[in-house]
Design an enzyme around this catalytic site. Structure first.
Site, PDB file in Angstrom:
ATOM      1  N   HIS A 130      49.751  32.395  35.150  1.00  0.00           N
ATOM      2  CA  HIS A 130      50.272  32.213  36.508  1.00  0.00           C
ATOM      3  C   HIS A 130      51.306  31.085  36.433  1.00  0.00           C
ATOM      4  O   HIS A 130      51.193  30.198  35.576  1.00  0.00           O
ATOM      5  CB  HIS A 130      49.077  31.800  37.381  1.00  0.00           C
ATOM      6  CG  HIS A 130      49.347  31.694  38.841  1.00  0.00           C
ATOM      7  ND1 HIS A 130      49.972  30.607  39.414  1.00  0.00           N
ATOM      8  CD2 HIS A 130      49.038  32.533  39.869  1.00  0.00           C
ATOM      9  CE1 HIS A 130      50.032  30.791  40.721  1.00  0.00           C
ATOM     10  NE2 HIS A 130      49.480  31.940  41.023  1.00  0.00           N
ATOM     11  N   ASP A 207      42.360  28.041  33.011  1.00  0.00           N
ATOM     12  CA  ASP A 207      42.655  28.255  34.423  1.00  0.00           C
ATOM     13  C   ASP A 207      41.648  29.297  34.913  1.00  0.00           C
ATOM     14  O   ASP A 207      41.785  30.487  34.623  1.00  0.00           O
ATOM     15  CB  ASP A 207      44.099  28.745  34.554  1.00  0.00           C
ATOM     16  CG  ASP A 207      44.427  29.260  35.952  1.00  0.00           C
ATOM     17  OD1 ASP A 207      43.511  29.318  36.801  1.00  0.00           O
ATOM     18  OD2 ASP A 207      45.597  29.607  36.180  1.00  0.00           O
ATOM     19  N   GLN A 210      40.722  32.837  38.844  1.00  0.00           N
ATOM     20  CA  GLN A 210      40.301  34.219  39.128  1.00  0.00           C
ATOM     21  C   GLN A 210      38.912  34.527  38.579  1.00  0.00           C
ATOM     22  O   GLN A 210      38.464  35.665  38.659  1.00  0.00           O
ATOM     23  CB  GLN A 210      41.311  35.208  38.520  1.00  0.00           C
ATOM     24  CG  GLN A 210      42.670  35.175  39.173  1.00  0.00           C
ATOM     25  CD  GLN A 210      42.629  35.631  40.618  1.00  0.00           C
ATOM     26  OE1 GLN A 210      41.740  36.368  41.033  1.00  0.00           O
ATOM     27  NE2 GLN A 210      43.580  35.173  41.407  1.00  0.00           N
ATOM     28  N   LYS A 233      39.479  30.864  46.437  1.00  0.00           N
ATOM     29  CA  LYS A 233      39.254  32.128  45.705  1.00  0.00           C
ATOM     30  C   LYS A 233      37.757  32.334  45.499  1.00  0.00           C
ATOM     31  O   LYS A 233      37.323  33.242  44.802  1.00  0.00           O
ATOM     32  CB  LYS A 233      39.954  32.079  44.355  1.00  0.00           C
ATOM     33  CG  LYS A 233      41.398  31.631  44.457  1.00  0.00           C
ATOM     34  CD  LYS A 233      42.349  32.560  43.815  1.00  0.00           C
ATOM     35  CE  LYS A 233      43.712  31.913  43.769  1.00  0.00           C
ATOM     36  NZ  LYS A 233      44.786  32.844  44.043  1.00  0.00           N
ATOM     37  N   CYS A 371      53.226  35.626  41.220  1.00  0.00           N
ATOM     38  CA  CYS A 371      53.438  34.325  40.575  1.00  0.00           C
ATOM     39  C   CYS A 371      53.267  34.436  39.060  1.00  0.00           C
ATOM     40  O   CYS A 371      52.732  33.519  38.422  1.00  0.00           O
ATOM     41  CB  CYS A 371      52.507  33.255  41.119  1.00  0.00           C
ATOM     42  SG  CYS A 371      52.737  32.926  42.852  1.00  0.00           S
TER      43      CYS A 371
HETATM   44  C1  PLP Z   1      45.240  32.630  37.677  1.00  0.00           C
HETATM   45  C2  PLP Z   1      45.677  31.712  38.765  1.00  0.00           C
HETATM   46  N1  PLP Z   1      46.029  30.456  38.475  1.00  0.00           N
HETATM   47  C3  PLP Z   1      46.405  29.588  39.420  1.00  0.00           C
HETATM   48  C4  PLP Z   1      46.467  29.942  40.740  1.00  0.00           C
HETATM   49  C5  PLP Z   1      46.908  28.934  41.744  1.00  0.00           C
HETATM   50  O1  PLP Z   1      45.889  28.631  42.610  1.00  0.00           O
HETATM   51  P1  PLP Z   1      46.166  27.728  43.895  1.00  0.00           P
HETATM   52  O2  PLP Z   1      47.328  28.365  44.589  1.00  0.00           O
HETATM   53  O3  PLP Z   1      44.903  27.834  44.669  1.00  0.00           O
HETATM   54  O4  PLP Z   1      46.449  26.353  43.426  1.00  0.00           O
HETATM   55  C6  PLP Z   1      46.127  31.247  41.095  1.00  0.00           C
HETATM   56  C7  PLP Z   1      46.199  31.702  42.499  1.00  0.00           C
HETATM   57  O5  PLP Z   1      47.179  32.092  43.041  1.00  0.00           O
HETATM   58  C8  PLP Z   1      45.727  32.145  40.088  1.00  0.00           C
HETATM   59  O6  PLP Z   1      45.398  33.398  40.395  1.00  0.00           O
END
Ligand code: PLP
Lengths: 414, 158
Positions: A130, A207, A210, A233, A371
């Site tokens: 991401h 990370d 998910q 999430k 993203c």
């Molecule tokens: C794999 C992953 N990493 C990072 C993020 C970023 O999360 P957040 O927007 O809650 O900081 C997301 C969510 O959009 C994600 O799916």
């Protein structure tokens, strides 16, 4: 934590009824919410906990001698305990509250980066990341003159670990990889990546945005050095998340943001910092959101992660089969190990148009690059449509998705 | 808008399938890029303006949804041969239609472009339809890049 017998006996229909938002109509149709990968919905239990906090506890934490502040502090710190149990973290000191996954990764990139990244060093990421696990590293690497290497993927969206040992160079200082890809749903072999990185004394950041809501995560069994996730999430509110980090790294890392709460003593001559985890928690946190996240953790643990995972695997299998059978629909991301994320496109129709037409029928999906533009570029698509499932979805949601896709095909004549 | 068939009219689908004036333009002296970072729509608009201030030729390339592609395609067919001032006038009318500021019963020169009228009811798609027009405006003005996330007041009605 063992599930309550009452929770075990509840049908999925009853569980779905915990989510008031799902009972509404959108554009004249009952809502079929298939965008959990962007944000999971909150059950009434979480909403009630937020109301309770706002109506009986609200005040600042770690600051007041008065009763409310002590109660709020207690409620907030109780959540740290829940987080520790959720992740099976060895110590409370290793569970840091952040603004979310993005904030947690920024903390590691900048603080670990300041302490350990030198000119000519390397950071290893995966092709599935991401933007939240790419851009902070690009920034710190640019600042110190370090470089980024990338673990490649195959056409199914699976990481290719054949050359991992070569990618783990003498100059590689940290590895960053997601547990589950938000764009394709791939569950990555992080145990193997961590083991191979550790064989060379290189720490690994996972990370987990998910993953946490969909499977039991045990940071000790994984031996992860850092693990990040977001409350929203996890069926909790927005505005808060967690960074788990091994004490031995966190101790050596400088504060990321600074101000109140992260200090022991401040004078014009200098300042001494608070210990872990507070060293990394400057300023007033999202207390209410934290308390809500605690309720979300309780809720999921009561349902049981095995049960959740089984339910979501069933929904994914059904949806995969039904969508795969529609002529012109192409599934994007067909890894062997997948979480309940289904990316697809329809020949001759841009995903954005798919998203609008589905929305007009009350079916909420995500359309875009999620993203994860490098994933899109690698797979040669500008964007995908993505349906993601949670345990609160049901067969009717899948029927609605399928019907919506047929409408798209009819409107576009494809 | 609940009936998507009213939005995705045949003219729009036809321009989406067979975009007109698609590809780079030889001798272009005005170029601008339009991107929507949210959904990844990305177009390059080319124009050739002659000494009499007439837009002799236009073309576009890039990718995006049906609404943006059809808007770009129909735009090229309408702007070709126009004086720069009347092209700008048309751009302004198109924008006003999508932000609900134009009385379609009144005086305007949009013609067939009124097929995009329904987009005005879908706030999240207004950007798609306006994107190529905004890029054309930037090209004629001599800016070479525009983004729907920019601070230009053209988006202020959303
Ligand atoms: C794999 C992953 N990493 C990072 C993020 C970023 O999360 P957040 O927007 O809650 O900081 C997301 C969510 O959009 C994600 O799916």
């Amino acid at each position: 934590m063992s599930a309550q017998p009452t929770a075990l006996n509840r049908s999925w229909e009853e569980v779905r009824a915990d989510f008031p938002i799902l009972a509404q109509s959108i554009n004249g149709h009952p809502l079929a919410y298939l965008d959990t990968a962007a944000s999971a919905q909150m059950p009434q239990q979480v909403i009630d906990r937020l109301v309770w906090y706002h109506s009986t506890l609200h005040s600042n934490v770690h600051r007041g001698v008065h009763t409310l502040s002590q109660r709020a502090t207690q409620a907030f710190e109780d959540v740290r305990l829940k987080v520790q149990q959720l992740l099976n973290a060895p110590s409370l000191k290793e569970c840091i509250f952040t603004g979310g996954t993005t904030d947690a990764i920024n903390l590691v990139a900048h603080s670990f980066g300041k302490a350990f990244l030198k000119q000519g060093d390397r950071v290893l990421l995966s092709a599935l990341e991401h933007h939240a696990n790419i851009v902070p590293w690009q920034r710190i690497c640019e600042e110190v003159g370090a470089f980024i290497d990338v673990i490649p993927i195959n056409d199914r969206g699976e990481l290719l670990l054949d050359d991992l040992d070569e990618l783990l160079t003498d100059r590689t200082r940290i590895v960053g990889v997601n547990h589950v890809s938000n764009a394709l749903g791939t569950v990555n072999p992080i145990e193997e990546i961590i083991a191979r990185a550790h064989a060379r004394d290189i720490p690994v950041l996972i990370d987990g945005a998910q993953a946490v809501a969909h499977m039991q995560v045990d940071v000790q069994a994984l031996d992860a050095d850092f693990y990040a996730f977001s409350s929203h999430k996890l069926c909790g509110p927005t505005g808060i998340g967690v960074l788990y980090g091994k004490e031995r790294w966190l101790e050596k890392m400088p504060p990321y943001r600074s101000g109140g709460d992260m200090i022991l003593n401040v004078s014009w001559e200098g300042t001494t910092y608070n210990g872990l985890p507070h060293k990394f928690e400057a300023g007033t946190p999202s207390i209410a959101a934290g308390v809500g996240m605690g309720a979300a953790i309780d809720y999921l643990q009561e349902l049981g992660f095995e049960r959740i995972a089984a339910r979501e695997a069933e929904l994914l299998a059904k949806a995969t089969e039904r969508l795969g059978a529609i002529p012109g629909v192409r599934l994007i991301g067909t890894a062997e190990h997948k979480a309940s994320v289904l990316s697809f496109d329809i020949e001759g129709v841009h995903p954005h148009d798919i998203g609008s037409i589905l929305d007009s029928e009350g079916v909420a999906i995500r359309a875009g690059h999620h993203c994860a533009q490098p994933v899109m570029t690698r797979l040669g698509v500008p964007a995908t449509a993505r349906a993601s499932f949670a345990f609160y979805n049901d067969d009717q949601d899948i029927d609605r998705l399928v019907a919506g896709i047929h409408s798209v095909k009819e409107i576009f004549g494809v | 808008m609940s009936d998507m068939r009213a939005l995705y009219q045949e003219v729009i689908l036809d321009h989406n399938r067979k975009p007109r004036n698609f590809g780079p333009l030889e001798g272009a002296n005005r170029v601008a890029q339009g991107t929507n970072p949210l959904c990844g729509d990305n177009y390059t608009i080319y124009a050739r303006v002659n000494d009499d201030n007439i837009v002799e030729a236009v073309s576009f390339e890039g990718s995006g949804c049906a609404i943006s592609k059809a808007a770009a395609s129909m735009m090229t067919t309408r702007i070709k041969g126009k004086k720069v001032e009347s092209a700008e006038q048309l751009i302004e009318e198109f924008r006003a239609m999508l932000t609900g500021e134009l009385d379609l019963q009144g005086d305007h020169s949009l013609g067939h472009l009124t097929v995009f009228e329904g987009v005005a009811q879908l706030p999240q798609r207004v950007k798609c339809a306006v994107l190529p027009w905004h890029a054309m405006h930037a090209a004629l003005e001599g800016d070479d890049e525009t983004s729907t996330e920019g601070d230009s007041d053209i988006w202020s009605k959303e």
